[in-house]
Motif scaffolding. Structure first.
Motif, PDB file in Angstrom:
ATOM      1  N   ASP A   1       0.801  -1.226   0.000  1.00  0.00           N
ATOM      2  CA  ASP A   1       0.000   0.000   0.000  1.00  0.00           C
ATOM      3  C   ASP A   1       0.834   1.276   0.000  1.00  0.00           C
ATOM      4  O   ASP A   1       0.325   2.345  -0.310  1.00  0.00           O
ATOM      5  N   ARG A   2       2.110   1.204   0.292  1.00  0.00           N
ATOM      6  CA  ARG A   2       2.958   2.406   0.281  1.00  0.00           C
ATOM      7  C   ARG A   2       3.748   2.540  -1.018  1.00  0.00           C
ATOM      8  O   ARG A   2       4.487   3.494  -1.183  1.00  0.00           O
ATOM      9  N   TYR A   3       3.608   1.577  -1.891  1.00  0.00           N
ATOM     10  CA  TYR A   3       4.297   1.658  -3.177  1.00  0.00           C
ATOM     11  C   TYR A   3       3.600   2.701  -4.060  1.00  0.00           C
ATOM     12  O   TYR A   3       2.405   2.949  -3.924  1.00  0.00           O
ATOM     13  N   ARG A   4       4.363   3.288  -4.968  1.00  0.00           N
ATOM     14  CA  ARG A   4       3.820   4.342  -5.826  1.00  0.00           C
ATOM     15  C   ARG A   4       3.023   3.738  -6.988  1.00  0.00           C
ATOM     16  O   ARG A   4       3.494   2.836  -7.680  1.00  0.00           O
ATOM     17  N   VAL A   5       1.802   4.258  -7.192  1.00  0.00           N
ATOM     18  CA  VAL A   5       0.959   3.825  -8.302  1.00  0.00           C
ATOM     19  C   VAL A   5       1.392   4.589  -9.548  1.00  0.00           C
ATOM     20  O   VAL A   5       1.324   5.813  -9.589  1.00  0.00           O
ATOM     21  N   VAL A   6       1.839   3.850 -10.565  1.00  0.00           N
ATOM     22  CA  VAL A   6       2.298   4.437 -11.814  1.00  0.00           C
ATOM     23  C   VAL A   6       1.155   4.504 -12.827  1.00  0.00           C
ATOM     24  O   VAL A   6       1.052   5.429 -13.615  1.00  0.00           O
ATOM     25  N   ARG A   7       0.290   3.501 -12.778  1.00  0.00           N
ATOM     26  CA  ARG A   7      -0.806   3.399 -13.749  1.00  0.00           C
ATOM     27  C   ARG A   7      -1.972   2.674 -13.122  1.00  0.00           C
ATOM     28  O   ARG A   7      -1.787   1.717 -12.374  1.00  0.00           O
ATOM     29  N   ARG A   8      -3.180   3.116 -13.441  1.00  0.00           N
ATOM     30  CA  ARG A   8      -4.410   2.458 -13.001  1.00  0.00           C
ATOM     31  C   ARG A   8      -5.158   1.978 -14.229  1.00  0.00           C
ATOM     32  O   ARG A   8      -5.259   2.700 -15.215  1.00  0.00           O
ATOM     33  N   SER A   9      -5.714   0.767 -14.151  1.00  0.00           N
ATOM     34  CA  SER A   9      -6.518   0.268 -15.266  1.00  0.00           C
ATOM     35  C   SER A   9      -7.600  -0.653 -14.725  1.00  0.00           C
ATOM     36  O   SER A   9      -7.516  -1.142 -13.596  1.00  0.00           O
ATOM     37  N   ALA A  10      -8.588  -0.868 -15.527  1.00  0.00           N
ATOM     38  CA  ALA A  10      -9.682  -1.768 -15.175  1.00  0.00           C
ATOM     39  C   ALA A  10     -10.198  -2.387 -16.468  1.00  0.00           C
ATOM     40  O   ALA A  10      -9.959  -1.856 -17.556  1.00  0.00           O
ATOM     41  N   GLY A  11     -10.872  -3.492 -16.340  1.00  0.00           N
ATOM     42  CA  GLY A  11     -11.384  -4.124 -17.541  1.00  0.00           C
ATOM     43  C   GLY A  11     -12.252  -5.315 -17.219  1.00  0.00           C
ATOM     44  O   GLY A  11     -12.654  -5.535 -16.073  1.00  0.00           O
ATOM     45  N   LEU A  12     -12.511  -6.072 -18.252  1.00  0.00           N
ATOM     46  CA  LEU A  12     -13.358  -7.255 -18.146  1.00  0.00           C
ATOM     47  C   LEU A  12     -12.533  -8.487 -18.488  1.00  0.00           C
ATOM     48  O   LEU A  12     -11.688  -8.451 -19.385  1.00  0.00           O
ATOM     49  N   ILE A  13     -12.779  -9.572 -17.778  1.00  0.00           N
ATOM     50  CA  ILE A  13     -12.121 -10.849 -18.056  1.00  0.00           C
ATOM     51  C   ILE A  13     -13.189 -11.826 -18.526  1.00  0.00           C
ATOM     52  O   ILE A  13     -14.077 -12.181 -17.754  1.00  0.00           O
ATOM     53  N   PRO A  14     -13.138 -12.266 -19.783  1.00  0.00           N
ATOM     54  CA  PRO A  14     -14.100 -13.265 -20.239  1.00  0.00           C
ATOM     55  C   PRO A  14     -13.906 -14.563 -19.454  1.00  0.00           C
ATOM     56  O   PRO A  14     -12.776 -14.988 -19.218  1.00  0.00           O
ATOM     57  N   ILE A  15     -15.002 -15.168 -19.027  1.00  0.00           N
ATOM     58  CA  ILE A  15     -14.878 -16.417 -18.272  1.00  0.00           C
ATOM     59  C   ILE A  15     -15.605 -17.578 -18.949  1.00  0.00           C
ATOM     60  O   ILE A  15     -15.634 -18.673 -18.420  1.00  0.00           O
ATOM     61  N   ARG A  16     -16.157 -17.325 -20.109  1.00  0.00           N
ATOM     62  CA  ARG A  16     -16.780 -18.406 -20.880  1.00  0.00           C
ATOM     63  C   ARG A  16     -16.768 -17.997 -22.350  1.00  0.00           C
ATOM     64  O   ARG A  16     -17.165 -16.883 -22.678  1.00  0.00           O
ATOM     65  N   PRO A  17     -16.330 -18.891 -23.246  1.00  0.00           N
ATOM     66  CA  PRO A  17     -16.305 -18.541 -24.675  1.00  0.00           C
ATOM     67  C   PRO A  17     -17.710 -18.249 -25.214  1.00  0.00           C
ATOM     68  O   PRO A  17     -18.700 -18.779 -24.722  1.00  0.00           O
ATOM     69  N   ARG A  18     -17.757 -17.403 -26.222  1.00  0.00           N
ATOM     70  CA  ARG A  18     -19.029 -17.146 -26.904  1.00  0.00           C
ATOM     71  C   ARG A  18     -19.488 -18.414 -27.601  1.00  0.00           C
ATOM     72  O   ARG A  18     -18.676 -19.245 -28.005  1.00  0.00           O
ATOM     73  N   GLU A  19     -20.777 -18.533 -27.776  1.00  0.00           N
ATOM     74  CA  GLU A  19     -21.306 -19.689 -28.504  1.00  0.00           C
ATOM     75  C   GLU A  19     -20.928 -19.612 -29.973  1.00  0.00           C
ATOM     76  O   GLU A  19     -20.716 -20.618 -30.630  1.00  0.00           O
ATOM     77  N   LYS A  20     -20.861 -18.383 -30.488  1.00  0.00           N
ATOM     78  CA  LYS A  20     -20.572 -18.191 -31.906  1.00  0.00           C
ATOM     79  C   LYS A  20     -19.306 -17.337 -32.021  1.00  0.00           C
ATOM     80  O   LYS A  20     -19.279 -16.201 -31.558  1.00  0.00           O
ATOM     81  N   THR A  21     -18.250 -17.896 -32.635  1.00  0.00           N
ATOM     82  CA  THR A  21     -16.996 -17.142 -32.793  1.00  0.00           C
ATOM     83  C   THR A  21     -16.664 -16.864 -34.257  1.00  0.00           C
ATOM     84  O   THR A  21     -15.672 -16.214 -34.540  1.00  0.00           O
ATOM     85  N   VAL A  22     -17.493 -17.376 -35.161  1.00  0.00           N
ATOM     86  CA  VAL A  22     -17.351 -17.077 -36.585  1.00  0.00           C
ATOM     87  C   VAL A  22     -18.733 -16.703 -37.115  1.00  0.00           C
ATOM     88  O   VAL A  22     -19.692 -17.441 -36.929  1.00  0.00           O
ATOM     89  N   VAL A  23     -18.804 -15.521 -37.733  1.00  0.00           N
ATOM     90  CA  VAL A  23     -20.055 -15.066 -38.344  1.00  0.00           C
ATOM     91  C   VAL A  23     -19.711 -14.669 -39.773  1.00  0.00           C
ATOM     92  O   VAL A  23     -18.953 -13.721 -39.994  1.00  0.00           O
ATOM     93  N   ASP A  24     -20.242 -15.418 -40.721  1.00  0.00           N
ATOM     94  CA  ASP A  24     -19.906 -15.209 -42.131  1.00  0.00           C
ATOM     95  C   ASP A  24     -18.383 -15.251 -42.281  1.00  0.00           C
ATOM     96  O   ASP A  24     -17.787 -16.265 -41.999  1.00  0.00           O
ATOM     97  N   ASN A  25     -17.763 -14.148 -42.688  1.00  0.00           N
ATOM     98  CA  ASN A  25     -16.309 -14.116 -42.865  1.00  0.00           C
ATOM     99  C   ASN A  25     -15.613 -13.289 -41.774  1.00  0.00           C
ATOM    100  O   ASN A  25     -14.527 -12.768 -41.973  1.00  0.00           O
ATOM    101  N   VAL A  26     -16.253 -13.191 -40.615  1.00  0.00           N
ATOM    102  CA  VAL A  26     -15.672 -12.486 -39.473  1.00  0.00           C
ATOM    103  C   VAL A  26     -15.340 -13.517 -38.392  1.00  0.00           C
ATOM    104  O   VAL A  26     -16.202 -14.302 -37.986  1.00  0.00           O
ATOM    105  N   ILE A  27     -14.090 -13.508 -37.951  1.00  0.00           N
ATOM    106  CA  ILE A  27     -13.629 -14.429 -36.915  1.00  0.00           C
ATOM    107  C   ILE A  27     -13.354 -13.620 -35.650  1.00  0.00           C
ATOM    108  O   ILE A  27     -12.577 -12.670 -35.680  1.00  0.00           O
ATOM    109  N   LEU A  28     -14.000 -13.995 -34.556  1.00  0.00           N
ATOM    110  CA  LEU A  28     -13.730 -13.360 -33.267  1.00  0.00           C
ATOM    111  C   LEU A  28     -12.616 -14.147 -32.589  1.00  0.00           C
ATOM    112  O   LEU A  28     -12.647 -15.383 -32.556  1.00  0.00           O
ATOM    113  N   ILE A  29     -11.622 -13.431 -32.044  1.00  0.00           N
ATOM    114  CA  ILE A  29     -10.508 -14.091 -31.374  1.00  0.00           C
ATOM    115  C   ILE A  29     -10.241 -13.428 -30.024  1.00  0.00           C
ATOM    116  O   ILE A  29     -10.690 -12.320 -29.757  1.00  0.00           O
ATOM    117  N   GLY A  30      -9.482 -14.117 -29.182  1.00  0.00           N
ATOM    118  CA  GLY A  30      -9.095 -13.562 -27.881  1.00  0.00           C
ATOM    119  C   GLY A  30     -10.306 -13.187 -27.046  1.00  0.00           C
ATOM    120  O   GLY A  30     -11.293 -13.911 -27.005  1.00  0.00           O
TER     121      GLY A  30
END
Length: 195
Positions: A146-175
């Motif tokens: 808690d006394r260390y210097r904060v250089v950067r703060r970030s937040a986000g979302l972590i996927p915890i289950r793959p999508r049912e559909k990862t390819v739609v026509d010629n679009v590929i979802l990755i990561g």
């Protein structure tokens, strides 16, 4: 403690690695466009212009809106990059399973002897008054950071289950866009490369 002797882990500068991946893809004939925000309408245009389109736009994938895909099941994460003495963790990763009031895990991923990414991810339901930033501050106190210097703060979302559909026509979802988050560190770049 978890025996990780059979687990191979590498820590590297993600920015340099991603630039190398982009150069390799371009050398093989791919066109890589960065810093070009894509709307659902623009994605439909790209589908007509290219043989294949890879959507690596993260957990809030453009494809999800463009094709009305089901919501991604995800966890919330917050992370600080801290400066301080991390020499005791040289060559190691620290992962802590969190107990009540939140379900998830915390991490300390050293970037060097003097800098580390420290954060936590929540899975499941949380109490209404609970705030991830406050829980991260509590985690820092428990870890003596808690006394260390904060250089950067970030937040986000972590996927915890793959999508049912990862390819739609010629679009590929990755990561993260496909819901392929790493259970170890929450990131999707390695699963994006694999997928």
């Amino acid at each position: 403690d978890v025996d990780c002797t059979r687990l191979n882990l590498w820590m590297l500068d993600r920015r340099i690695w991603q630039q190398a991946l982009a150069r390799e893809a371009m050398a093989r004939g791919c066109e890589v466009l960065e810093q070009h925000p894509i709307t659902p309408d623009r994605l439909h245009e790209l589908k007509k212009e290219y043989d294949w389109v890879i959507d690596a736009s993260g957990a809030r994938a453009v494809s999800a809106a463009a094709f009305r895909l089901s919501n991604l099941r995800k966890a919330v994460a917050a992370q600080y990059t801290l400066e301080g003495d991390f020499s005791n963790l040289a060559g190691k990763l620290k992962i802590v399973v969190l107990d009540a009031p939140c379900s998830g895990y915390g991490w300390v991923f050293p970037k060097s002897g003097t800098q580390a990414n420290v954060g936590l991810g929540w899975f499941g339901k949380k109490k209404e008054a609970l705030r991830i930033k406050g829980e991260l501050e509590t985690f820092l106190r428990k870890e003596g950071l808690d006394r260390y210097r904060v250089v950067r703060r970030s937040a986000g979302l972590i996927p915890i289950r793959p999508r049912e559909k990862t390819v739609v026509d010629n679009v590929i979802l990755i990561g993260d866009a496909a819901g392929f988050g790493s259970p170890l560190h929450g990131g999707g770049i390695d699963t994006a490369c694999i997928s």
